[in-house]
Design a protein around this motif. Structure first.
Motif, PDB file in Angstrom:
ATOM      1  N   ILE A 196       0.838  -1.207   0.000  1.00  0.00           N
ATOM      2  CA  ILE A 196       0.000   0.000   0.000  1.00  0.00           C
ATOM      3  C   ILE A 196       0.869   1.251   0.000  1.00  0.00           C
ATOM      4  N   ARG A 197       1.907   1.251   0.848  1.00  0.00           N
ATOM      5  CA  ARG A 197       2.817   2.406   0.894  1.00  0.00           C
ATOM      6  C   ARG A 197       3.509   2.617  -0.454  1.00  0.00           C
ATOM      7  N   THR A 198       3.865   1.517  -1.094  1.00  0.00           N
ATOM      8  CA  THR A 198       4.505   1.603  -2.409  1.00  0.00           C
ATOM      9  C   THR A 198       3.556   2.199  -3.441  1.00  0.00           C
ATOM     10  N   LEU A 211       0.948   4.107  -2.902  1.00  0.00           N
ATOM     11  CA  LEU A 211       0.695   5.522  -2.596  1.00  0.00           C
ATOM     12  C   LEU A 211       1.878   6.386  -2.996  1.00  0.00           C
ATOM     13  N   HIS A 212       3.088   5.839  -2.828  1.00  0.00           N
ATOM     14  CA  HIS A 212       4.290   6.587  -3.220  1.00  0.00           C
ATOM     15  C   HIS A 212       4.353   6.751  -4.733  1.00  0.00           C
ATOM     16  N   ILE A 213       4.059   5.684  -5.460  1.00  0.00           N
ATOM     17  CA  ILE A 213       4.116   5.722  -6.924  1.00  0.00           C
ATOM     18  C   ILE A 213       3.098   6.712  -7.486  1.00  0.00           C
ATOM     19  N   THR A 214       1.897   6.671  -6.944  1.00  0.00           N
ATOM     20  CA  THR A 214       0.807   7.509  -7.471  1.00  0.00           C
ATOM     21  C   THR A 214       0.744   8.896  -6.836  1.00  0.00           C
ATOM     22  N   LYS A 215       1.530   9.083  -5.761  1.00  0.00           N
ATOM     23  CA  LYS A 215       1.501  10.359  -5.014  1.00  0.00           C
ATOM     24  C   LYS A 215       0.074  10.712  -4.573  1.00  0.00           C
ATOM     25  N   ALA A 216      -0.633   9.689  -4.081  1.00  0.00           N
ATOM     26  CA  ALA A 216      -2.054   9.849  -3.745  1.00  0.00           C
ATOM     27  C   ALA A 216      -2.305  10.166  -2.280  1.00  0.00           C
ATOM     28  N   SER A 217      -1.265  10.171  -1.449  1.00  0.00           N
ATOM     29  CA  SER A 217      -1.483  10.406  -0.020  1.00  0.00           C
ATOM     30  C   SER A 217      -2.129  11.763   0.247  1.00  0.00           C
ATOM     31  N   GLY A 218      -1.637  12.794  -0.420  1.00  0.00           N
ATOM     32  CA  GLY A 218      -2.193  14.135  -0.235  1.00  0.00           C
ATOM     33  C   GLY A 218      -3.630  14.225  -0.696  1.00  0.00           C
ATOM     34  N   ILE A 219      -3.932  13.569  -1.815  1.00  0.00           N
ATOM     35  CA  ILE A 219      -5.306  13.554  -2.333  1.00  0.00           C
ATOM     36  C   ILE A 219      -6.236  12.886  -1.332  1.00  0.00           C
ATOM     37  N   ALA A 220      -5.786  11.742  -0.786  1.00  0.00           N
ATOM     38  CA  ALA A 220      -6.603  11.007   0.180  1.00  0.00           C
ATOM     39  C   ALA A 220      -6.850  11.848   1.435  1.00  0.00           C
ATOM     40  N   ARG A 221      -5.818  12.555   1.890  1.00  0.00           N
ATOM     41  CA  ARG A 221      -5.988  13.416   3.078  1.00  0.00           C
ATOM     42  C   ARG A 221      -7.015  14.503   2.822  1.00  0.00           C
ATOM     43  N   ARG A 222      -6.936  15.118   1.648  1.00  0.00           N
ATOM     44  CA  ARG A 222      -7.887  16.194   1.322  1.00  0.00           C
ATOM     45  C   ARG A 222      -9.313  15.656   1.266  1.00  0.00           C
ATOM     46  N   TYR A 223      -9.492  14.504   0.638  1.00  0.00           N
ATOM     47  CA  TYR A 223     -10.820  13.901   0.578  1.00  0.00           C
ATOM     48  C   TYR A 223     -11.346  13.604   1.984  1.00  0.00           C
ATOM     49  N   PHE A 224     -10.467  13.071   2.835  1.00  0.00           N
ATOM     50  CA  PHE A 224     -10.879  12.723   4.193  1.00  0.00           C
ATOM     51  C   PHE A 224     -11.355  13.958   4.953  1.00  0.00           C
ATOM     52  N   VAL A 225     -10.568  15.031   4.895  1.00  0.00           N
ATOM     53  CA  VAL A 225     -10.913  16.239   5.638  1.00  0.00           C
ATOM     54  C   VAL A 225     -12.156  16.905   5.057  1.00  0.00           C
ATOM     55  N   MET A 226     -12.199  17.052   3.733  1.00  0.00           N
ATOM     56  CA  MET A 226     -13.333  17.746   3.106  1.00  0.00           C
ATOM     57  C   MET A 226     -14.651  17.026   3.362  1.00  0.00           C
ATOM     58  N   ASN A 227     -14.672  15.727   3.109  1.00  0.00           N
ATOM     59  CA  ASN A 227     -15.931  15.009   3.289  1.00  0.00           C
ATOM     60  C   ASN A 227     -16.231  14.745   4.757  1.00  0.00           C
ATOM     61  N   GLY A 228     -15.177  14.572   5.574  1.00  0.00           N
ATOM     62  CA  GLY A 228     -15.392  14.460   7.013  1.00  0.00           C
ATOM     63  C   GLY A 228     -16.016  15.737   7.561  1.00  0.00           C
ATOM     64  N   PHE A 229     -15.522  16.875   7.077  1.00  0.00           N
ATOM     65  CA  PHE A 229     -16.072  18.171   7.472  1.00  0.00           C
ATOM     66  C   PHE A 229     -17.525  18.300   7.019  1.00  0.00           C
ATOM     67  N   ASP A 230     -17.795  17.915   5.778  1.00  0.00           N
ATOM     68  CA  ASP A 230     -19.169  17.976   5.255  1.00  0.00           C
ATOM     69  C   ASP A 230     -20.114  17.111   6.088  1.00  0.00           C
ATOM     70  N   GLY A 231     -19.652  15.893   6.421  1.00  0.00           N
ATOM     71  CA  GLY A 231     -20.476  14.999   7.233  1.00  0.00           C
ATOM     72  C   GLY A 231     -20.744  15.556   8.609  1.00  0.00           C
ATOM     73  N   ALA A 232     -19.693  16.117   9.224  1.00  0.00           N
ATOM     74  CA  ALA A 232     -19.840  16.694  10.567  1.00  0.00           C
ATOM     75  C   ALA A 232     -20.786  17.889  10.555  1.00  0.00           C
ATOM     76  N   MET A 233     -20.633  18.759   9.551  1.00  0.00           N
ATOM     77  CA  MET A 233     -21.467  19.963   9.494  1.00  0.00           C
ATOM     78  C   MET A 233     -22.914  19.628   9.134  1.00  0.00           C
ATOM     79  N   THR A 234     -23.094  18.682   8.224  1.00  0.00           N
ATOM     80  CA  THR A 234     -24.462  18.281   7.854  1.00  0.00           C
ATOM     81  C   THR A 234     -25.195  17.707   9.061  1.00  0.00           C
TER      82      THR A 234
END
Length: 200
Positions: free
Chosen positions: A12-14, A16-39
């Motif tokens: 999994i780490r490999t 994520l490193h190859i695709t550079k997707a860690s930052g994307i995943a973090r943004r999705y987590f925060v944005m949708n987590g925030f949306d869920g919390a606020m809703t």
């Protein structure tokens, strides 16, 4: 068992490193987590103002809204990420004359599902935290009034922790980010209260 888990974690780490997707995943987590919390926060606060006395009503409204967010988030991220990864792979194929390492294809397939799951599950997670007191109220462990108080407190705590997490990502003062998230929650509460007063 332990070795297989280590191998999966390493893979999994490999990917994520190859695709550079860690930052994307973090943004999705925060944005949708925030949306869920606020809703959920808005639904709970609105239900409290409206004098809803049945916890099942709040549970149904909150879980229904966040289920819709989760499903739309999952499929939206799945399609968007799939398109982006396919475009990237085609560019690599053109640049290497179809000599792309097969691991890039495996990494792309994994990341599409990984990011979509994070996008879909993050609002469900924050909503479940806020709605948990109403689950207890529905089986008579706590009162409905207590459920409202605890739930609103948990919603604000969730927003604050999301802010702390954002601060950590930005390598800045997490407390300031947490305070900013709380301010957003407070502003939302004021708007809901003002709207209710105008309608009475």
């Amino acid at each position: 068992m332990g070795n297989s888990l280590k191998e999966i974690s390493k893979k999994i780490r490999t990917y994520l490193h190859i695709t550079k997707a860690s930052g994307i995943a973090r943004r999705y987590f925060v944005m949708n987590g925030f949306d869920g919390a606020m809703t959920t926060f808005g639904i709970i606060l609105g239900s409290w103002i409206a004098g809803v006395a049945k916890p099942e009503v709040v549970l149904l409204a909150g879980s229904g809204a966040c289920l819709a967010m989760g499903v739309s988030g999952f499929f939206g991220a799945l399609m968007a990420e799939k398109a982006e990864r396919e475009r990237h792979l085609k560019e690599m194929e053109e640049a290497t004359k179809n000599r792309v390492n097969p691991i890039h294809y495996r990494a792309a397939r994994f990341v599409v599902i990984y990011v979509a799951l994070i996008d879909g599950l993050s609002p469900a997670l924050t909503a479940a935290i806020a709605l948990s007191p109403f689950m207890l109220a529905s089986i008579k462990i706590i009162t409905v009034s207590s459920a409202f108080t605890i739930s609103l407190a948990l919603s604000m705590a969730t927003l604050f922790l999301l802010g702390i997490y954002l601060g950590k990502i930005a390598k800045e003062n997490g407390w300031l980010y947490g305070a900013a998230m709380l301010a957003v929650g407070a502003l939302t509460a004021i708007i809901i209260l003002a709207t209710q007063l105008l309608n009475t």
